[in-house]
Every structure is written in structure tokens, then in C-alpha cells.
Design a protein around this motif. Structure first.
Motif, PDB file in Angstrom:
ATOM      1  N   SER C  74       0.819  -1.204   0.000  1.00 37.18           N
ATOM      2  CA  SER C  74       0.000   0.000   0.000  1.00 37.18           C
ATOM      3  C   SER C  74       0.860   1.265   0.000  1.00 37.18           C
ATOM      4  O   SER C  74       0.331   2.373  -0.060  1.00 37.18           O
ATOM      5  N   SER C  75       2.171   1.069   0.086  1.00 34.60           N
ATOM      6  CA  SER C  75       3.066   2.217   0.206  1.00 34.60           C
ATOM      7  C   SER C  75       3.116   3.008  -1.102  1.00 34.60           C
ATOM      8  O   SER C  75       2.848   2.489  -2.177  1.00 34.60           O
ATOM      9  N   GLU C  76       3.449   4.269  -0.989  1.00 33.69           N
ATOM     10  CA  GLU C  76       3.562   5.076  -2.203  1.00 33.69           C
ATOM     11  C   GLU C  76       4.974   5.061  -2.749  1.00 33.69           C
ATOM     12  O   GLU C  76       5.206   5.529  -3.851  1.00 33.69           O
ATOM     13  N   THR C  77       5.886   4.497  -1.963  1.00 29.68           N
ATOM     14  CA  THR C  77       7.269   4.406  -2.442  1.00 29.68           C
ATOM     15  C   THR C  77       7.386   3.202  -3.358  1.00 29.68           C
ATOM     16  O   THR C  77       7.014   2.099  -2.990  1.00 29.68           O
ATOM     17  N   ARG C  78       7.905   3.439  -4.538  1.00 27.91           N
ATOM     18  CA  ARG C  78       7.938   2.392  -5.529  1.00 27.91           C
ATOM     19  C   ARG C  78       8.817   1.220  -5.114  1.00 27.91           C
ATOM     20  O   ARG C  78       8.455   0.053  -5.288  1.00 27.91           O
ATOM     21  N   TRP C  79       9.978   1.526  -4.542  1.00 32.08           N
ATOM     22  CA  TRP C  79      10.898   0.421  -4.216  1.00 32.08           C
ATOM     23  C   TRP C  79      10.421  -0.403  -3.032  1.00 32.08           C
ATOM     24  O   TRP C  79      10.953  -1.450  -2.723  1.00 32.08           O
ATOM     25  N   LEU C 154      -6.959  -2.993   4.117  1.00 37.66           N
ATOM     26  CA  LEU C 154      -6.367  -1.661   4.358  1.00 37.66           C
ATOM     27  C   LEU C 154      -7.039  -0.622   3.466  1.00 37.66           C
ATOM     28  O   LEU C 154      -7.298   0.503   3.886  1.00 37.66           O
ATOM     29  N   LYS C 155      -7.296  -1.050   2.219  1.00 40.03           N
ATOM     30  CA  LYS C 155      -7.909  -0.111   1.285  1.00 40.03           C
ATOM     31  C   LYS C 155      -9.347   0.206   1.672  1.00 40.03           C
ATOM     32  O   LYS C 155      -9.878   1.243   1.282  1.00 40.03           O
ATOM     33  N   SER C 156      -9.994  -0.697   2.435  1.00 37.06           N
ATOM     34  CA  SER C 156     -11.393  -0.432   2.777  1.00 37.06           C
ATOM     35  C   SER C 156     -11.571   0.115   4.186  1.00 37.06           C
ATOM     36  O   SER C 156     -12.697   0.162   4.672  1.00 37.06           O
ATOM     37  N   VAL C 157     -10.478   0.482   4.846  1.00 39.30           N
ATOM     38  CA  VAL C 157     -10.656   1.135   6.155  1.00 39.30           C
ATOM     39  C   VAL C 157     -11.421   2.441   5.916  1.00 39.30           C
ATOM     40  O   VAL C 157     -11.012   3.251   5.078  1.00 39.30           O
ATOM     41  N   PRO C 158     -12.553   2.665   6.622  1.00 37.81           N
ATOM     42  CA  PRO C 158     -13.385   3.844   6.337  1.00 37.81           C
ATOM     43  C   PRO C 158     -12.600   5.146   6.505  1.00 37.81           C
ATOM     44  O   PRO C 158     -11.837   5.308   7.451  1.00 37.81           O
ATOM     45  N   LYS C 159     -12.838   6.035   5.549  1.00 39.36           N
ATOM     46  CA  LYS C 159     -12.157   7.327   5.577  1.00 39.36           C
ATOM     47  C   LYS C 159     -12.471   8.063   6.871  1.00 39.36           C
ATOM     48  O   LYS C 159     -11.610   8.718   7.461  1.00 39.36           O
TER      49      LYS C 159
END
Lengths: 244, 293, 283
Positions: C74-79, C154-159
Motif C-alpha cells: 500500500s506504500s507510495e514508495t515504488r521500491w 487496508l484499502k477499505s478502512v473507512p475514511k
């Protein structure tokens, strides 16, 4: 258990006119050079394949080879998936309780311990010994104080010694000898053991007395004219024990 | 294969490799890929059919049918699939032979189970000992196929049942309001609409099925795992092409084969899902609609 | 096949711990005609130790690696993201059975004498044994599947939950530990239960792949298969092992259900996720 073999590696023997006759199915493992193995062109070859074909020709049987893995080779004979076993099988007492044996077509093989060069003899008593499962050698090891480790194929037992999983392997000397000779001194024999049993024989169902007599007669005729000894020398070299 | 292959021992590296990879036994390895694909091609529709029947049984009003369906569907969940793969072909084979034995050899007086032997008369053998080899092969393959269809049918039954439940009730009620019978609503409304709900589950099932195909090896069928093990083992001087233990490379090849297979399947399903979502009253369909505006 | 109580007690003593080694029971397994039903019941039961051991440890260690991989994915860092995606693709995209073979063959290539790191020699031989090598494969495999489940959760944890955490001034590790992680776990738990069942069932593959059995120490299916081959009768051994697995699956669902109730305890009753013995096959 019943293993069903979907195999391209079977040889149908005999003439096409014989199709109406019953076919005698010969079961073998196909992974035990030089007794029986699959060559590069995906054909079963080896001492027992040559011998079996010759015996069938002499007994005027139409024969067909069936490849079956070693672990289930006796249950599948008993279950009727094929009629005889020719797979480097020694006629031991334990097996004779379950199936019948013909006379021997190869004198009792000495079994041998093979290990990496420089291995101490004591591993035969307190080391880890590899053997193919359900073989005579596996039960020989389990009678010693050494730790037995079993593999489904003979080839894997050798690999286990090379990579150190096992200290030594116990198997037929005639099977091991090529590995020792070609290892450039990496592998060596530790000791020979005389195994129980009457020698390598054809395994049959106990009810098939007629078929057993047929094969015994064919073996007799091959012993008489020296062709059996010739085959033995051809596949195992000059040092092999031949019949008198 | 190639003209220069007559004496492998003297060949330079690349030629040796070219010859080695084109031996008869390597072609058997390549053919075994087709065996795997054939199993997939046959097992998938069969399992879907079994699953459909299973789902109908679970939803049936008949109590007996309903309980049979429910037991079938939940049993496969509690027991590892490999037990079914070992048991089912073994049991069916003996079952068929026993049934044939009772019918074809009525005057046989010995028991079928003698100690540890399972003995039926020669006429009851399945297939007969006199049958040509391909009959034995087809029979063995069919047993394996049936075991796969049985296990994955139960999986599919559950997925399809869930999909049928997911079709909005209001749509079915509308159908009934138009005077359609139960059967008509099922055929005209439920059946066409359920697939979009079923597809994620079914694509997942296809993946599980694909990843279960190496178990063919355990049924004694010469699949890619069998050949990887056979060809990778050390080859001594009895063979023309000698090499040390190369199993790790062969299994690496098998691993890559399966990765490719699942990767391609995933691509295919993604595309199919986009198609099915088109115009559907689902989140996926809504997203497509918005993107198009 | 009548069996009296005395022979049955004898089977129990000789076989119930046999899967731990021949020092813990009969030296030799019963063979051929000696085999009775009690032998089958107890020896197969003794093999369950292996299934439980492999499943429990793989799940336990896999849980932590899966959390790390899910976060990396889920990280935004590519590596961080790419290796995590590759790991998940490889272990989810290929059959476990083939992974067992491949890893075993790779492990036996490790140097026989061990790996030398400075003055220390690391012995590598034990890695080829089932208790270590197979556990290692199962651990990596379940980590990949679980990571995918956790990643989805993780992607569905409510905003709203995350915004509420921000409003309370929670940041970084505290926010993750107090809000994100428990919510992720709650959402993932039904699928995670399913994965645990799959893993428990997958442990039966170990001794059918490349891992050799030492002194005939094997899992429940190894023994069931042994009996089926010895007696040529599949109708006793396989149903026994099947029944054991149904029971173990029910126990596992019960255990995971307790955790599920705990994870959901703060929610209003109607909103709680329920775990039932309902088969669903997401793997």
C-alpha cells in the motif's frame, strides 16, 4: 494403492495377429538403471526389458509393459493392473507372504553402503542412511540402529547422500556402481551386505500358478542356452555373478 | 531431432543443449503440458455443471435434495481436496469393478476381499486386461477428471448459489408481477443476471483449479511434475546425455509455466469482467458509465 | 475385522506418538495383514501433530510478514511496493505443490558444510527437513495470500475512521496501532479465517512433495495413504483422516470466531460481521 498410469512409454509386443489373445501385462518401475529405465527417446530399456521381451517371445505370450511407481508396485499387481512384476525385485520372505515369485533370473545382488569419500564406517550404525521406501534395503536399515530416511525413487537417495541429508545410502550394488565410477572419487563404497532373499525374480499373483510355470520354463531355457548370462554381462559388465 | 545429434558426447555446449532439449523424453514433457491444459479444459465445464446442479439442489424446496446439496457443498470445505483426489479415483475404480463383478459373474463363490487383496473375476476388470493401452489411459484420466469435477463442483455450487442470491429481489418480483412463473423468472431474469455476480468467484475458482493441476502427479498421471522429476534427476553413463542433478532448474521451469498460466488467465478475466459489467446495475457498471461520460 | 479392547490398547500405546519418531512408539509400522482398524485410527491421529505444528507456526509467523507486506504494497514508495507485489504474485500465482518441490531442490543445493559468515559456520542441513523447510514454504505462501487479504482490508478502512484519528491528534505509529490496524484486522478477519482453513488443509501436501519422511514420521495423510496402499482398501483410512480434518476445521473456525467477536465487540450488534461455517473459496 491404485496408481493409474497415463503413459506414452509402453511397448506393445508381439504381432498384430495376436491381438485376440490375452495380453500379459508386465509391470516395471522405469527408474532404476540399468535394470529398467526410460531412455532419451522415452522408451523403456534395460536388462529387465530385454529379458522380459525375450521370455515372452519364448513363452509365446503377447506382452505389454506398464510403468508403475515403486511404492505401489505390489498392490497394483495384486489389484490386477498388470500380471507380473519385473523391477529388480528380490524374492524376500516378507514379499513372498503377499505375492509369488518365479525362480531367480539374477543371483542375489550384494547390497552396498555408498557414501562420500572419507566417510567413517561407523555411520552404518549411528548415522543417517537413505534407502528407497518399500525396498528390502529399507527394512534392513530399520533393523539396525541407524536412522532410516526414505525416498520414493532410488535417484533421490543418491542426491540425499551428495547434499549431505544422509550419511550413506544402502541399495543394490549393481545400481550404485555407475554412480561411484562416474563420481571421480567423490563417492565410494563403505561395505557390502549380503541381503536375504533368493535373488531377483519375477513377481506374480499367488493364484497365477500357470503363468508362473510358463515363466519358470522360459527362464530355464534361457539359462540352458547361455543367453541369460549373455544378457547379464551385457548390462552389468564382466564382474556380474552369472549362472553356472 | 537435428542431424548433428548422433553423438552427444562430442558436441559443443549449445548444440548439446539443443539436442538434449529435443529428445523424445523432452517431447513427452512438452506433451504433458497439453495433458494439464486438457484437464483444465474438461474439468472447468464439468465442475461448472456439477456446481449448477449443486446450487439448484441447495436452493430446492425438496428437503431431501436440499440436505444432499448442503452436505455435498460443505463437506468439501472441511476436508482437504487432496484427500478427495486420492480417495475418489481409488473408490470409484473399486466400486465399478465390484458392481460389474456382481452383474457379470453371478456364480463366483469366493469373497471379493481376501485379506488385503481385492479380487474380482476377469470379465469385471475395468478396463479389461485385454483392452488396448489407450483404454487404460483414458480410464485413468477420466477418474482423475471426475475427482476434479467433484471437488470443484462443490466449490462452484457455493459460488453460484451466492450469485443467485445476489440478484436483486426486486427484479424477480417484477418478473412475477408480470405474471411469469417461477421457472420463467428463473430462466429469463435470474439466470442471465447472475453471471456478473458469479464471475469474481468463478475466476478465483479457475485459479484454484489451475493451481491444483500438479496434483495429477499423485494420481499416477505423467504430468509436468512427473517429467520434471524424471528428467531432472542425475543421468549416469547408462544414458546418452549425462548430467548431474538438475531438478531445481526443471522445477523452476514448471514454476514459470504456472505463473504464466495464472497471469494470462487473470488478464482474460479482467477483460471479461469489463465486458460483463457493461450496463449492469453494479459498482463496476456504474464506474464504466461514469468513465464514458 | 473384529478388534478387541486389548489389541486396541496396544495399538494406542505403540502408535499414538509414533509420528514423533520411533523412540516414541513401535519401531516398525504395522504391515499388511497385521493392520487393524485401531492401528489406523491411532496412527493417523498421531500424524495430526505435524499438520497442527506446520499450520500453527506458519500462520503465526506469516501474520507478521503479511502485515509488513500489505503495508509495503500500500506504500507510495515504488521500491517498497514493487518487491511486495512481486512476492505476492509469485506465491499466489504458482501452485504450492510446485513451490514445495522447487524450494526443496533449491535447499539441497546449499553447501553441505554450511555457510561461513566470518568466524561462524551456519549449518544449513536442517533446512532440508520437513519441520524446517516445509514450514518455511508454508510461511512464505500464507504470507503472500494473507498480505493480499490485509491489503484489500487496508484499502477499505473507512475514511471517517482515519479522519477521526487525525482529529484526535493521532499520527504515525500511534494512529496505525490504535486505529488503522485494528480496523484492518476486523475487516480482514472472515477472509483470514478462510485462509487459515486453506493453510491447515495444505499441510497435507508436505510429505507428498519432495520432503522425505524420516523414520516414517509423517502427517495424518501420509499415514492414511500408507494404510490405503498396504491394505488396498481406501474405505477406512481416508474417511478417518477426512473426519479428523472436519473436526479440526470446526475447532479452527470456533477459535477464529472468538477472536472475531472480540474484534467486533465495540460495534452495534447489527453491524457485527459474523463468522459461520459457510464455505467460501477465496484463495
Amino acid at each position: 494403492m491404485k496408481k493409474l498410469v497415463l503413459s506414452a512409454a509402453l511397448l506393445a509386443l508381439g504381432s498384430s495377429t495376436a491381438m485376440a489373445q490375452t495380453v500379459t501385462r508386465l509391470g516395471t518401475e522405469g527408474a532404476y538403471p540399468p535394470y529398467n529405465y526410460l531412455d532419451e527417446s522415452n522408451q523403456l530399456v534395460g536388462f529387465e526389458i530385454d529379458l522380459g521381451n525375450e521370455l515372452c517371445a519364448r513363452a509365446q505370450l503377447t506382452c505389454e509393459w506398464v510403468q508403475n511407481d515403486w511404492d505401489s508396485i505390489i498392490p497394483n499387481l495384486v489389484g490386477g493392473n498388470y500380471d507380473v512384476i519385473m523391477a529388480g525385485m528380490n524374492a524376500t520372505e516378507a514379499r513372498a507372504e503377499v505375492i509369488a515369485f518365479s525362480q531367480a533370473y539374477k543371483l542375489p545382488d550384494p547390497s552396498a553402503y555408498m557414501a562420500l569419500a572419507g566417510t567413517d564406517m561407523s555411520v552404518m550404525e549411528d548415522g543417517v542412511i537413505a534407502a528407497q521406501s518399500n525396498t528390502m534395503q529399507a527394512s534392513m536399515v530399520s533393523d539396525t540402529s541407524a536412522t532410516l530416511i526414505e525416498f520414493p525413487t532410488a535417484d533421490e537417495t543418491i542426491a540425499a547422500v551428495r547434499n549431505g541429508t544422509a550419511d550413506a545410502v544402502l541399495a543394490d550394488r549393481d545400481f550404485l556402481v555407475t554412480y561411484v565410477e562416474e563420481s571421480n572419487g567423490e563417492l565410494e563404497f563403505l561395505a557390502n551386505v549380503t541381503p536375504p532373499g533368493a535373488g531377483v525374480s519375477i513377481g506374480l499373483r499367488q493364484s497365477d500358478t500357470e503363468l508362473r510355470a510358463t515363466f519358470d520354463a522360459a527362464i530355464d531355457s534361457m539359462k540352458a542356452d547361455g543367453s541369460l548370462n549373455a544378457l547379464l554381462v551385457q548390462w552389468f559388465g564382466d564382474e556380474v555373478d552369472v549362472f553356472e | 531431432m537435428f542431424a548433428f545429434c548422433s553423438d552427444p558426447a562430442t558436441l559443443p555446449q549449445w548444440q548439446w543443449m539443443a539436442c538434449y532439449l529435443t529428445t523424445g523424453s523432452h517431447f513427452a514433457l512438452y506433451r504433458s503440458v497439453l495433458v494439464v491444459l486438457l484437464l483444465l479444459a474438461l474439468a472447468a465445464p464439468l465442475a461448472l455443471g456439477m456446481g449448477f446442479l449443486g446450487a439448484l439442489a441447495v436452493r430446492s424446496g425438496n428437503l431431501l435434495l436440499k440436505s444432499i446439496g448442503t452436505i455435498y457443498v460443505s463437506m468439501v470445505r472441511g476436508v482437504p481436496d487432496i484427500i478427495f483426489f486420492l480417495f475418489v479415483p481409488f473408490a470409484i475404480d473399486q466400486g465399478v469393478e465390484y458392481a460389474r463383478h456382481r452383474i457379470l459373474c453371478p456364480d463366483w463363490d469366493q469373497p471379493v476381499r481376501q485379506g488385503n487383496d481385492f479380487i474380482v473375476c476377469a470379465a469385471a476388470k475395468m478396463p479389461l486386461a485385454t483392452d488396448p493401452l489407450w483404454v487404460h489411459n483414458v480410464w485413468g484420466f477420466s477418474l482423475a477428471l471426475f475427482a476434479f469435477a467433484l471437488v470443484f463442483g462443490a466449490f462452484a455450487a457455493n459460488t453460484l448459489n451466492g450469485a443467485m442470491n445476489a440478484v436483486p429481489r426486486a427484479q424477480l418480483e417484477t418478473g412475477e408481477a408480470y405474471g411469469m412463473t417461477r421457472r420463467q423468472t428463473f430462466r429469463r431474469i435470474l439466470l442471465p443476471q447472475m453471471w456478473v455476480y458469479a464471475l469474481p468467484g468463478l475466476s478465483n475458482l479457475w485459479m484454484i483449479l489451475t493451481k491444483a493441476t500438479p496434483l495429477l502427479f499423485l494420481l499416477g498421471i505423467q504430468d509436468v511434475v512427473f517429467w520434471a522429476r524424471e528428467l531432472g534427476g542425475q543421468k549416469t553413463g547408462h544414458y546418452e546425455y549425462t548430467h548431474p542433478d538438475w531438478r531445481v532448474w526443471y522445477f523452476l521451469g514448471v514454476l514459470v509455466f504456472y505463473l504464466t498460466l495464472t497471469w494470462v488467465s487473470q488478464r482474460g478475466f479482467d477483460r471479461l469482467m469489463r465486458k460483463l459489467n457493461h450496463g449492469q446495475a453494479t459498482a463496476g457498471g456504474e464506474a464504466q458509465r461514469k468513465a464514458a461520460i | 475385522m473384529s478388534v478387541d479392547f486389548a489389541t486396541c490398547a496396544e495399538s494406542f500405546h505403540g502408535l499414538i506418538l509414533r509420528s514423533l519418531g520411533r523412540d516414541f512408539g513401535d519401531r516398525l509400522l504395522p504391515r499388511g495383514l497385521e493392520i487393524n482398524v485401531c492401528d489406523q485410527v491411532f496412527l493417523i491421529a498421531s500424524g495430526l501433530v505435524w499438520n497442527v505444528y506446520l499450520a500453527a507456526l506458519a500462520l503465526f509467523f506469516g501474520f507478521f510478514l503479511a502485515t509488513a507486506i500489505a503495508l509495503a504494497k500500500s506504500s507510495e514508495t515504488r521500491w517498497l511496493r514493487s518487491p511486495a507485489e512481486a512476492f505476492v504474485f509469485i506465491f499466489r500465482g504458482s501452485p504450492l505443490f510446485v513451490q514445495f518441490f522447487f524450494v526443496y531442490e533449491a535447499l539441497v543445493l546449499l553447501p553441505r558444510a554450511g555457510i561461513e559468515i566470518g568466524p561462524i559456520t551456519l549449518d544449513t542441513q536442517w533446512m532440508t527437513r520437513a519441520w524446517a523447510g516445509a514450514l518455511f514454504v508454508l510461511f512464505l505462501n500464507t504470507s503472500a495470500y494473507t498480505a493480499e487479504i490485509f491489503h484489500g482490508a487496508l484499502k477499505s478502512v473507512p475514511k471517517g475512521d482515519l479522519e477521526a484519528a487525525d482529529a484526535y491528534g493521532l499520527t504515525g505509529w500511534t494512529k496505525f496501532r490504535r486505529v488503522t490496524w485494528p480496523t484492518m484486522l476486523r475487516l480482514a478477519w472472515p477472509s483470514y479465517t478462510n485462509e487459515a482453513i486453506f493453510l491447515l488443509h495444505a499441510t497435507t501436501l508436505v510429505f507428498f512433495s519432495a520432503f522425505p519422511a524420516w523414520q516414517q514420521m509423517g502427517d495424518a495423510l501420509y499415514y492414511a495413504n500408507y494404510f490405503a496402499a498396504q491394505t488396498f482398501n481406501p474405505f477406512i483410512a481416508y474417511p478417518i483422516v477426512g473426519l479428523y480434518f472436519v473436526l479440526m476445521t470446526l475447532v479452527l473456525i470456533g477459535g477464529f470466531g472468538v477472536v472475531n467477536r472480540r474484534l467486533n465487540r465495540h460495534l452495534p450488534r447489527a453491524a457485527r460481521a459474523r463468522l459461520r461455517f459457510r464455505p467460501h473459496y477465496i484463495r
